[in-house]
Each structure stands twice: as C-alpha cells, then as structure tokens.
Design a protein around this motif. Structure first.
Motif, mmCIF file in Angstrom:
data_model
loop_
_atom_site.group_PDB
_atom_site.id
_atom_site.type_symbol
_atom_site.label_atom_id
_atom_site.label_comp_id
_atom_site.label_asym_id
_atom_site.label_seq_id
_atom_site.Cartn_x
_atom_site.Cartn_y
_atom_site.Cartn_z
ATOM 1 N N THR A 19 0.846 -1.191 0.000
ATOM 2 C CA THR A 19 0.000 0.000 0.000
ATOM 3 C C THR A 19 0.879 1.238 0.000
ATOM 4 O O THR A 19 2.035 1.198 0.430
ATOM 5 C CB THR A 19 -0.938 0.040 1.223
ATOM 6 O OG1 THR A 19 -0.154 0.019 2.421
ATOM 7 C CG2 THR A 19 -1.902 -1.142 1.213
ATOM 8 N N SER A 20 0.321 2.352 -0.476
ATOM 9 C CA SER A 20 1.109 3.588 -0.529
ATOM 10 C C SER A 20 0.205 4.789 -0.311
ATOM 11 O O SER A 20 -0.913 4.838 -0.821
ATOM 12 C CB SER A 20 1.812 3.718 -1.878
ATOM 13 O OG SER A 20 2.459 4.965 -1.989
ATOM 14 N N ASN A 21 0.700 5.740 0.460
ATOM 15 C CA ASN A 21 -0.036 6.992 0.667
ATOM 16 C C ASN A 21 0.486 8.107 -0.242
ATOM 17 O O ASN A 21 0.176 9.280 -0.042
ATOM 18 C CB ASN A 21 0.035 7.427 2.129
ATOM 19 C CG ASN A 21 1.453 7.702 2.600
ATOM 20 O OD1 ASN A 21 2.400 7.728 1.801
ATOM 21 N ND2 ASN A 21 1.615 7.934 3.899
ATOM 22 N N GLY A 22 1.292 7.733 -1.226
ATOM 23 C CA GLY A 22 1.850 8.704 -2.164
ATOM 24 C C GLY A 22 3.252 9.138 -1.799
ATOM 25 O O GLY A 22 4.025 9.576 -2.650
ATOM 26 N N GLU A 23 3.580 9.025 -0.525
ATOM 27 C CA GLU A 23 4.915 9.412 -0.067
ATOM 28 C C GLU A 23 5.749 8.200 0.327
ATOM 29 O O GLU A 23 6.950 8.147 0.062
ATOM 30 C CB GLU A 23 4.800 10.378 1.119
ATOM 31 C CG GLU A 23 4.107 11.694 0.770
ATOM 32 C CD GLU A 23 3.995 12.608 1.978
ATOM 33 O OE1 GLU A 23 4.415 12.187 3.074
ATOM 34 O OE2 GLU A 23 3.468 13.731 1.818
ATOM 35 N N SER A 24 5.107 7.258 0.977
ATOM 36 C CA SER A 24 5.840 6.058 1.408
ATOM 37 C C SER A 24 4.980 4.832 1.161
ATOM 38 O O SER A 24 3.751 4.885 1.223
ATOM 39 C CB SER A 24 6.202 6.151 2.896
ATOM 40 O OG SER A 24 5.035 6.264 3.685
ATOM 41 N N ALA A 25 5.646 3.729 0.880
ATOM 42 C CA ALA A 25 4.966 2.459 0.628
ATOM 43 C C ALA A 25 5.156 1.540 1.832
ATOM 44 O O ALA A 25 6.145 1.643 2.567
ATOM 45 C CB ALA A 25 5.508 1.812 -0.635
ATOM 46 N N LYS A 26 4.197 0.639 2.012
ATOM 47 C CA LYS A 26 4.276 -0.303 3.127
ATOM 48 C C LYS A 26 3.866 -1.678 2.640
ATOM 49 O O LYS A 26 2.868 -1.835 1.937
ATOM 50 C CB LYS A 26 3.356 0.135 4.270
ATOM 51 C CG LYS A 26 3.456 -0.746 5.509
ATOM 52 C CD LYS A 26 2.611 -0.200 6.645
ATOM 53 C CE LYS A 26 2.752 -1.075 7.888
ATOM 54 N NZ LYS A 26 1.939 -0.568 9.022
ATOM 55 N N HIS A 27 4.655 -2.674 3.010
ATOM 56 C CA HIS A 27 4.365 -4.054 2.617
ATOM 57 C C HIS A 27 3.614 -4.769 3.737
ATOM 58 O O HIS A 27 3.930 -4.614 4.914
ATOM 59 C CB HIS A 27 5.656 -4.816 2.305
ATOM 60 C CG HIS A 27 5.409 -6.165 1.702
ATOM 61 N ND1 HIS A 27 5.212 -7.290 2.455
ATOM 62 C CD2 HIS A 27 5.299 -6.546 0.400
ATOM 63 C CE1 HIS A 27 5.003 -8.322 1.651
ATOM 64 N NE2 HIS A 27 5.058 -7.895 0.398
#
Length: 540
Positions: free
Chosen positions: A367-375
């Motif tokens: 997932t990503s909030n546009g600034e950082s991604a998270k697995h």
C-alpha cells in the motif's frame, strides 16, 4: 447429475436454478408447458448454492424469505430468524423433493449462446457441455449475484499465497496461525470478518468505503413457534406483495421533520432493538429522499456503533463522526458482532482511501499513501469484492436478438428494457430479477413470485388470443428507461457510487440498474401493460 445430449426441443427453457428459476419451472409446468431448466451449479439454490464462506447468511428474515407454495412450507420450518447458507441449501433440496424439479433440470451446464431465429420464431441455446436446445420461450433467471468480480491489481499473478473469492470459498481453507487479508467491505466481507476474527489468525481488513450495517438480532425459532406462524402466512405474504420493498414490516408515512428530536429518538431506539431491516423500512420514509433526514439517521447510527468499540482509530475509520456517506444508498447489511470483532487486537484495519493497494507481490500486498509504501505480509487473501451485479450474468448468455444484434452491443449505450422484464427485438425472452425492476431493493422471493406470475399471465393471454410472440416496442422501452432515471433522481442513490448504479465495475456504464419507485408502482405498470398489450408488438 449432469446430462449431456445433442439437442432437445421444448416449449420453454429456464436459465438459472435459484428462487427465480425454480419458481419459473414450477409455474410454467403448471400451465401445461414442457419446460427444462439449465443450471451452472450442481444443485438448486442460486447464490446459496455458491456462497459457502464463513458466516454466510441471508439478511431477509423468515418466514417471508421462502416460496409461498403450501406444499413446500407445510413440511418445512426454518430454525433461525435469518437462516445460514447450509440451512438454505437443505431448504432447496426440500423444495426439489416436494416439487420434483430435478427431473427437468440439467445441472453443471452453462449457457454460452442464446440466439433467436426470426424465421422459425424459436430460440436456440448452446451450452458448454455440447447440449443444445430449441424453444419458444426463454426465461433468464440468472440473478444479480453470479458473475464474480475480481479487481485487477498489479502483480496479482505473482502472489504465492492462497487467493480466494468469497463466492468460491473452499471448505478446506484453514486460517489458524495465518496472516489473512480481506478485501471488500460489503455483506460478504463483513460476515467473513466477524467470523474469522474469532479464529487464531492475524486478520487484515482492507477498507475503501466503510459498510453501513445494522443489528441482525439473530435468534433461534422453536419448531412450535414456526408452526404457529403458518397461521399468518397468507397475511404475511399478502403484505409482502403490497409493500414498497417486498417486506412485511410496518411502514411509516411520516417525515422525520414532522417529529421532535425526542420522538425520533424513541422510534429509533425501538426499531434498533427490533433488529433486521426494521430500522430502515419501518422508519421515517424520507431518509433516502432528503439529505437532512439522512444526516439525522447517520448521527444516531454512528453513536450506536461507536459505543460498541474501544479503539478510537478504528472508530474513526468505520464510523466517523462527520457523515461520510448517505445511509442506505449502498446495500445495507446486517451484522451480529461485527464492531466488537473488528475492535479485537488480532484485527488490523487499513484505510484504502489514505493508502490504496498499489500492487501484489509473492508474499503479500503493498500500500502507498503517495509518499511512502508499506508491505503487508499475507498468507491468504480473500476477495469479498462482489459481483458484476444485475447485468453481468445476462451479458454472459450470448443473447442475440432477431436482428442478429448481441445484447453486449445493444446495451453499450445503456440498459434498455420494458418494465425490467423484456428486451426490445427479443421476442418471448423474459428476465427474472433483472435490471430496471425492483430486483435488488426488494425481498427476493415475493418479488420474484410476482415477476413469474406476470410471465405466466402473458403466456396464458398469448395462448387465448392465438399470439405466437410478443416483444416490447422501442418507444415503450425508452419511456421505461426515462421513468427508471426519473425515479432514481428523486432519491439520494445517484449521489453514491454503488453496484445499484453499476459503479463497482471499472468501465461499466454508470446508470440506475434498479427501479427505485417501489414495488406497487412497478406492479401497476406491469398489470396495465398486460390489459391491452400496451407497449408491445404482438405477432400471430
């Protein structure tokens, strides 16, 4: 049992073995017609044949959710107010045992072409098993919830874990000790979540739009109570036929603005405690017509939900204090302990509006909030993403009209039916539980019974008058589409993206797929059209 064969000739073919198909087969046979039914599954039940996910349960309550056929209900009692999927499959087996439907049914058979021959004035159907059939009448009772919707995520094919759709849930799936993701937050999603949350697993719930759900108030029904209620069945079913939504609930012809806050609170508390859809169908009539009334409903609902939870972040996602949706404009659901379950420590909620899923990989989702991604590591992913509803299953029948025009082309610029029952240039083809009828906003069995009765009345009238075929005029269908749109515009439904509006499938035309004017007004149009064939071409 699957029966393959080169060809059959019959008066009518029914496609689909749920409530609509079974009812059609039974009543058309009673007219003296030769009828065969073609069903994709291995047994009757429609959506209840396929739905076997944890917690699967109907949210229309008994005794109104069943066939109004005395020979069937005389020897059958449901054990719960809202039956589960296993009991519903047993019920359909009972229906078959009583009515003898299997002898005229081809199971495990999928219709792939449905073509009309204007010379012979007959329909020819082809199936995946090699069986072909020729008939005078076709009844497409394929339902609103058959064609599964799989979102097309980047990298989905690389995922090495277990991937299932709610409608294909394997009985062997064990989630103990697993990291489970549930994508989709409608009726099936919440039922799966409130069930799996009790298991020894890490449950990740990916939420784009929080569901709107009210208490089910499930309870067991003792056999003696079920038997006693049969003395009221005539009244219950009669009320269903005459109500706006096919439910036997009391109705209230009063605006919320005509009541004081204190009066509203008393009524809300009473209906909330009663459970089921009482909170909606027995409440002030204007909550789907007026934004301010809808806001009053929302404020009450959000307080009831939040008092059942302890985690403030979870509360703010699933029940924010500021209204984020119009209540009831997406399909309302019923829950038993959903909010307590998502409040548990083994359940993590993910806000897809803030951080959408951007891709799958071998071990989970990103997932990503546009600034950082998270697995997010996942062993099992469950798509509770619903269906290409209302029209999807019809499009897969390969319907070609008398001018050799495929339905997929005919409806590219919008669904066009007359009364939600017939299609221009498609003589003697009828739809049950199809688009532009009350369909998904009505209690299924009573509404379906009305549709099948209308079809039988049409065929009987044709026989009396020596008519070989009927089809709606284009003018009548265009006028009906305008009425469908006008009825929709008087409500709040168009303000929400939902499958009622065809908005859940990428690329699907956004339009009202359901008649929103209530069952009585629709039925009045149906009966008036039949009197003098208003809106129809007839051919002898």
């Amino acid at each position: 049992m699957t029966r393959e064969g080169p060809h059959i000739e019959t008066d009518a073919i029914v496609i689909g073995g749920g409530f609509g198909g079974c009812n059609s087969l039974y009543k058309l046979r009673n007219l003296g017609l030769s009828v065969k039914l073609i069903e994709a599954g291995s047994a009757f039940g429609g959506v209840w044949h396929w739905n076997r996910y944890p917690g699967a349960r109907v949210d229309s309550e008994t005794p109104a959710y069943q066939f109004n056929i005395p020979a069937v209900w005389k020897e059958w009692n449901f054990s719960e107010r809202f039956p589960g999927d296993e009991e519903l499959r047993r019920y359909f087996q009972h229906v078959d045992d009583v009515l003898g439907l299997s002898k005229d049914t081809f199971f495990n058979t999928i219709v792939i072409k449905t073509e009309y021959n204007p010379v012979s004035r007959r329909w020819t159907l082809q199936t995946n098993t090699g069986l072909t059939a020729t008939c005078k009448y076709v009844i497409a009772a394929t339902g609103s919830s058959y064609k599964k919707h799989y979102p097309q995520f980047k990298g989905l094919e690389t995922f090495k874990g277990t991937l299932v759709h709610a409608a294909d849930y394997p009985a062997s799936l064990c989630v103990k000790g697993k990291r489970v993701g549930v994508i989709g937050n409608g009726a099936s999603g919440l039922q799966i979540v409130q069930t799996l949350a009790k298991e020894d697993c890490e449950l990740n719930v990916f939420i784009r739009t929080p569901c709107f759900t009210v208490p089910m108030r499930q309870r067991s029904i003792p056999p003696e109570e079920a038997e006693m209620m049969k003395g009221y069945y005539d009244g219950i079913f009669d009320r269903c036929y005459k109500s706006a939504s096919g439910f036997a609930h009391n109705t209230r012809f009063q605006s919320a603005h005509q009541a004081t806050p204190e009066e509203r609170k008393l009524l809300f508390d009473e209906l909330w405690a009663r459970g089921g859809y009482s909170f909606l169908v027995s409440n002030y009539y204007d909550f789907l017509l007026d934004e301010k009334t809808n806001g009053i409903f929302y404020d009450y609902w959000v307080q009831q939900v939040r008092k059942r939870m302890t985690n403030p972040e979870k509360m703010d996602l699933v029940a924010p204090l500021k209204q984020h949706m119009f209540i009831g404009t997406k399909r309302p659901s019923l829950e038993q302990d959903y909010y307590e379950m998502i409040d548990r420590s083994n359940v993590t909620l993910h806000n897809l509006k803030q951080s959408p899923i951007v891709e799958f990989d071998a071990s989970g989702v990103v997932t990503s909030n546009g600034e950082s991604a998270k697995h997010h590591d996942l062993d099992v992913v469950i798509f509770a993403t619903g269906y290409d509803a209302v029209t999807g299953s019809l499009m897969d029948l390969g319907i070609t009209d008398k001018n050799q025009n495929p339905l997929t082309e005919k409806w590219k610029s919008g669904v066009l039916t007359h009364l939600g029952l017939m299609i221009p240039d498609a003589p003697n083809l009828f739809m049950v539980y199809g688009p532009q009828a009350p369909t998904s906003l009505a209690n299924g069995p009573p509404f379906i019974e009305m549709e099948v009765d209308w079809i039988c009345n049409v065929i009987e009238k044709m026989q009396r008058e020596g008519i070989e075929s009927i089809e709606p005029t284009h003018q009548a269908a265009e006028q009906w589409r305008e009425q469908v749109f006008e009825a929709s515009q008087r409500t709040l439904y168009p303000k929400t993206d939902s499958w009622y509006m065809g908005a859940n499938i990428p690329g699907k035309r956004r339009e009202p797929l359901v008649w929103l004017g209530g069952m009585p007004s629709w039925w009045k149009c149906c009966t008036e059209a039949l009197e003098k064939w208003d809106g129809f071409h007839t051919s002898s």
